[in-house]
Design a protein around this motif. Sequence first.
Motif, PDB file in Angstrom:
ATOM      1  N   GLU A 328      32.040  49.738  43.595  1.00 44.86           N
ATOM      2  CA  GLU A 328      32.205  51.110  43.108  1.00 44.86           C
ATOM      3  C   GLU A 328      33.506  51.219  42.337  1.00 44.86           C
ATOM      4  OE1 GLU A 328      31.864  53.998  46.184  1.00 44.86           O
ATOM      5  OE2 GLU A 328      30.001  53.152  47.006  1.00 44.86           O
ATOM      6  N   ARG A 329      33.375  51.549  41.065  1.00 41.10           N
ATOM      7  CA  ARG A 329      34.563  51.663  40.215  1.00 41.10           C
ATOM      8  C   ARG A 329      35.230  53.014  40.441  1.00 41.10           C
ATOM      9  NH1 ARG A 329      35.998  46.631  38.477  1.00 41.10           N
ATOM     10  NH2 ARG A 329      34.076  45.424  38.318  1.00 41.10           N
ATOM     11  N   GLU A 330      36.397  52.985  41.046  1.00 41.89           N
ATOM     12  CA  GLU A 330      37.171  54.202  41.292  1.00 41.89           C
ATOM     13  C   GLU A 330      38.545  54.044  40.662  1.00 41.89           C
ATOM     14  OE1 GLU A 330      37.420  54.790  45.459  1.00 41.89           O
ATOM     15  OE2 GLU A 330      35.265  55.117  45.744  1.00 41.89           O
ATOM     16  N   PRO A 331      39.188  55.163  40.319  1.00 42.81           N
ATOM     17  CA  PRO A 331      40.549  55.058  39.768  1.00 42.81           C
ATOM     18  C   PRO A 331      41.478  54.399  40.789  1.00 42.81           C
ATOM     19  CG  PRO A 331      39.659  57.288  39.498  1.00 42.81           C
ATOM     20  CD  PRO A 331      38.714  56.557  40.393  1.00 42.81           C
ATOM     21  N   LEU A 332      42.182  53.386  40.354  1.00 45.75           N
ATOM     22  CA  LEU A 332      43.099  52.670  41.249  1.00 45.75           C
ATOM     23  C   LEU A 332      44.517  53.148  40.978  1.00 45.75           C
ATOM     24  CD1 LEU A 332      41.563  49.116  40.829  1.00 45.75           C
ATOM     25  CD2 LEU A 332      41.267  50.647  42.769  1.00 45.75           C
ATOM     26  N   HIS A 333      45.200  53.546  42.019  1.00 43.14           N
ATOM     27  CA  HIS A 333      46.561  54.035  41.823  1.00 43.14           C
ATOM     28  C   HIS A 333      47.441  53.640  43.000  1.00 43.14           C
ATOM     29  CE1 HIS A 333      44.378  57.180  44.079  1.00 43.14           C
ATOM     30  NE2 HIS A 333      45.524  57.343  44.721  1.00 43.14           N
ATOM     31  N   ASP A 334      48.694  53.439  42.704  1.00 42.60           N
ATOM     32  CA  ASP A 334      49.714  53.153  43.712  1.00 42.60           C
ATOM     33  C   ASP A 334      50.982  53.855  43.251  1.00 42.60           C
ATOM     34  OD1 ASP A 334      51.507  52.263  45.543  1.00 42.60           O
ATOM     35  OD2 ASP A 334      51.286  50.119  45.117  1.00 42.60           O
ATOM     36  N   LEU A 335      51.242  55.008  43.836  1.00 38.96           N
ATOM     37  CA  LEU A 335      52.365  55.837  43.394  1.00 38.96           C
ATOM     38  C   LEU A 335      53.712  55.199  43.687  1.00 38.96           C
ATOM     39  CD1 LEU A 335      51.040  59.355  44.496  1.00 38.96           C
ATOM     40  CD2 LEU A 335      50.899  58.281  42.245  1.00 38.96           C
ATOM     41  N   ARG A 336      53.737  54.207  44.586  1.00 38.15           N
ATOM     42  CA  ARG A 336      55.006  53.562  44.928  1.00 38.15           C
ATOM     43  C   ARG A 336      55.297  52.333  44.062  1.00 38.15           C
ATOM     44  NH1 ARG A 336      54.815  53.893  51.526  1.00 38.15           N
ATOM     45  NH2 ARG A 336      52.567  53.806  51.193  1.00 38.15           N
ATOM     46  N   ALA A 337      54.346  51.970  43.219  1.00 30.49           N
ATOM     47  CA  ALA A 337      54.532  50.794  42.364  1.00 30.49           C
ATOM     48  C   ALA A 337      55.090  51.201  41.005  1.00 30.49           C
ATOM     49  CB  ALA A 337      53.208  50.067  42.187  1.00 30.49           C
ATOM     50  N   ASP A 338      55.831  50.289  40.385  1.00 29.55           N
ATOM     51  CA  ASP A 338      56.350  50.527  39.034  1.00 29.55           C
ATOM     52  C   ASP A 338      55.290  50.222  37.985  1.00 29.55           C
ATOM     53  OD1 ASP A 338      59.417  50.953  39.536  1.00 29.55           O
ATOM     54  OD2 ASP A 338      58.852  49.239  40.768  1.00 29.55           O
ATOM     55  N   HIS A 339      54.410  49.273  38.300  1.00 31.90           N
ATOM     56  CA  HIS A 339      53.334  48.890  37.383  1.00 31.90           C
ATOM     57  C   HIS A 339      52.101  48.538  38.200  1.00 31.90           C
ATOM     58  CE1 HIS A 339      56.385  48.456  34.182  1.00 31.90           C
ATOM     59  NE2 HIS A 339      57.122  47.880  35.120  1.00 31.90           N
ATOM     60  N   THR A 340      50.921  48.782  37.651  1.00 37.54           N
ATOM     61  CA  THR A 340      49.664  48.401  38.309  1.00 37.54           C
ATOM     62  C   THR A 340      48.754  47.690  37.307  1.00 37.54           C
ATOM     63  OG1 THR A 340      48.644  50.544  37.831  1.00 37.54           O
ATOM     64  CG2 THR A 340      49.720  50.314  39.971  1.00 37.54           C
ATOM     65  N   LEU A 341      48.031  46.703  37.801  1.00 41.93           N
ATOM     66  CA  LEU A 341      47.075  45.963  36.977  1.00 41.93           C
ATOM     67  C   LEU A 341      45.826  45.686  37.797  1.00 41.93           C
ATOM     68  CD1 LEU A 341      49.344  43.234  35.303  1.00 41.93           C
ATOM     69  CD2 LEU A 341      48.283  45.170  34.136  1.00 41.93           C
ATOM     70  N   ALA A 342      44.670  45.726  37.134  1.00 42.41           N
ATOM     71  CA  ALA A 342      43.414  45.318  37.769  1.00 42.41           C
ATOM     72  C   ALA A 342      43.157  43.864  37.409  1.00 42.41           C
ATOM     73  CB  ALA A 342      42.272  46.207  37.286  1.00 42.41           C
ATOM     74  N   VAL A 343      43.018  43.006  38.425  1.00 41.09           N
ATOM     75  CA  VAL A 343      42.865  41.571  38.172  1.00 41.09           C
ATOM     76  C   VAL A 343      41.791  40.980  39.079  1.00 41.09           C
ATOM     77  CG1 VAL A 343      45.331  41.385  37.604  1.00 41.09           C
ATOM     78  CG2 VAL A 343      44.547  40.779  39.909  1.00 41.09           C
ATOM     79  N   SER A 344      41.381  39.788  38.719  1.00 38.89           N
ATOM     80  CA  SER A 344      40.560  38.972  39.606  1.00 38.89           C
ATOM     81  C   SER A 344      41.157  37.571  39.585  1.00 38.89           C
ATOM     82  CB  SER A 344      39.101  38.930  39.139  1.00 38.89           C
ATOM     83  OG  SER A 344      38.394  37.935  39.868  1.00 38.89           O
ATOM     84  N   ALA A 345      41.839  37.220  40.642  1.00 41.34           N
ATOM     85  CA  ALA A 345      42.477  35.898  40.704  1.00 41.34           C
ATOM     86  C   ALA A 345      41.427  34.797  40.665  1.00 41.34           C
ATOM     87  CB  ALA A 345      43.325  35.786  41.970  1.00 41.34           C
ATOM     88  N   ARG A 346      40.276  35.046  41.284  1.00 39.38           N
ATOM     89  CA  ARG A 346      39.226  34.021  41.318  1.00 39.38           C
ATOM     90  C   ARG A 346      38.658  33.778  39.920  1.00 39.38           C
ATOM     91  NH1 ARG A 346      36.872  31.642  45.262  1.00 39.38           N
ATOM     92  NH2 ARG A 346      37.735  33.060  46.801  1.00 39.38           N
ATOM     93  N   GLU A 347      38.422  34.864  39.170  1.00 38.90           N
ATOM     94  CA  GLU A 347      37.841  34.737  37.831  1.00 38.90           C
ATOM     95  C   GLU A 347      38.903  34.531  36.750  1.00 38.90           C
ATOM     96  OE1 GLU A 347      34.578  34.675  37.311  1.00 38.90           O
ATOM     97  OE2 GLU A 347      34.189  34.940  39.447  1.00 38.90           O
ATOM     98  N   GLY A 348      40.161  34.862  37.076  1.00 39.69           N
ATOM     99  CA  GLY A 348      41.237  34.702  36.101  1.00 39.69           C
ATOM    100  C   GLY A 348      41.422  35.894  35.179  1.00 39.69           C
ATOM    101  N   THR A 349      40.671  36.959  35.382  1.00 37.56           N
ATOM    102  CA  THR A 349      40.791  38.137  34.516  1.00 37.56           C
ATOM    103  C   THR A 349      42.042  38.936  34.862  1.00 37.56           C
ATOM    104  OG1 THR A 349      39.358  39.382  36.025  1.00 37.56           O
ATOM    105  CG2 THR A 349      38.312  38.354  34.135  1.00 37.56           C
ATOM    106  N   GLY A 350      42.707  39.426  33.833  1.00 43.71           N
ATOM    107  CA  GLY A 350      43.907  40.244  34.023  1.00 43.71           C
ATOM    108  C   GLY A 350      45.183  39.455  34.212  1.00 43.71           C
ATOM    109  N   LEU A 351      45.089  38.128  34.322  1.00 38.97           N
ATOM    110  CA  LEU A 351      46.286  37.326  34.600  1.00 38.97           C
ATOM    111  C   LEU A 351      47.150  37.132  33.356  1.00 38.97           C
ATOM    112  CD1 LEU A 351      45.023  34.666  37.158  1.00 38.97           C
ATOM    113  CD2 LEU A 351      45.798  37.017  37.519  1.00 38.97           C
ATOM    114  N   ASP A 352      46.532  37.112  32.170  1.00 39.82           N
ATOM    115  CA  ASP A 352      47.326  37.048  30.936  1.00 39.82           C
ATOM    116  C   ASP A 352      48.170  38.307  30.787  1.00 39.82           C
ATOM    117  OD1 ASP A 352      46.417  34.554  30.235  1.00 39.82           O
ATOM    118  OD2 ASP A 352      44.782  35.296  28.965  1.00 39.82           O
ATOM    119  N   GLU A 353      47.569  39.454  31.137  1.00 40.67           N
ATOM    120  CA  GLU A 353      48.321  40.722  31.092  1.00 40.67           C
ATOM    121  C   GLU A 353      49.485  40.693  32.083  1.00 40.67           C
ATOM    122  OE1 GLU A 353      45.134  40.352  31.153  1.00 40.67           O
ATOM    123  OE2 GLU A 353      44.118  41.765  29.792  1.00 40.67           O
TER     124      GLU A 353
END
Length: 414
Positions: A328-353
């Motif tokens: 289920e695609r929901e908005p991901l947020h972490d108010l205590r973080a300086d930056h947030t990224l959506a990644v998949s370590a297994r697939e390698g997506t988002g790691l270049d970012e």
Amino acid sequence: MAEIIELEDQIEKVILVGVSEQDGDDAEDSAAELAELVRTAGAVVVGTLIQKRELMHPGTYVGTGKVAEIAAMIAERGATGIVCDDELSPAQLKNLEQMLDTKVMDRTLIILDIFAARATTSEGKIQVELAQLKYRLSRLTGLGRSMSRLGGGIGTRGPGEKKLEMDRRLIKDRIAQLNRELKEVRQHREITRAKRTRNGMPVAAIVGYTNAGKSTLLNRLTDAGVLEEDKLFATLDPTTRVLELPGRQEILLTDTVGFIRKLPHHLIEAFKSTLEEAKYADYILHVVDASNPQHEKQMHIVYDTLYQLDIREKTVITLFNKQDAVTEREPLHDLRADHTLAVSAREGTGLDELKELLAELLRENKVLIERTIAYADAGILQQIRKQGELLEEDYRPEGIYVKAYVPLELYGKL
């Protein structure tokens, strides 16, 4: 067939027992997590009982009526013991054991048992044994009876298994010896940290709830070769590797032990030198299992543990991992973080970012320079490559033209 039956008889069958002290608490989620811990420790869950009450019973954890109900469940389901979802006091442990005439364990004992099985380095083994001994020191009577009756199983493996018969003086002597050994390890770790500081190499600590994918992330980024398993606390000992970023910048990535709700204070204390890798890091990579329905609660537990370790005011990058498993695609947020990224370590997506973001953060602490360096001072180029980001390099008659981002301490030398 006889061998199979005998093997089945050796498997521990346990009943999980929990207390829900208020409406809307996470007792059921905690019990589900305890079931996973028990399975990781090698036992089978044959029943669960959660009692709603204002406070835990000081003498028996659950009410005496529930104790009778647990006794009936043990007889009906052929259980060899119970596991309580909180750390029991010596009195609770002793009373439950006497009333139920069975092996009584708690959440802390299960976690210590898993840690004992997973520790591979000398430091990890020292830390686990120290935590085991401190836990058992105040519970010698109850644990002694429990372990001697069953002769093995959960809670008896690892470096601490032969210590149950020791008297308190011997255990205290052993604790003192382990503390001395751990002090030497900490001193060695501090020397290593000091070398990193002198080398000017920035450090990012990977933290997160257990089984969030920290080891997978480290492996994917650096080919570290760390064990990856879909289990709680699959890896215990920290690993540090160099990650090369865009612009030939480098950063050290350090994996840390996974956090979990109700993490035993014995473990926090024993593993302080390991967990302090996050305290001395420049950046925190907070890995979150975004596919887990409880990920927001898990994030809160991670931040609470970091707070206990006095790890604050760090630049936090939250990585919402396992996007390949999110249904289920929901908005991901972490108010205590300086930056947030959506990644998949297994697939390698988002790691270049992630690499680009880390490179940008490193540049923020550096100064852009354009200099012509005399050939006699060419040795400083190596420092620029190592500590900064070399953008341009041109060998001219008057010297070496350099355009680069350099840290402030190196800028002063230029």
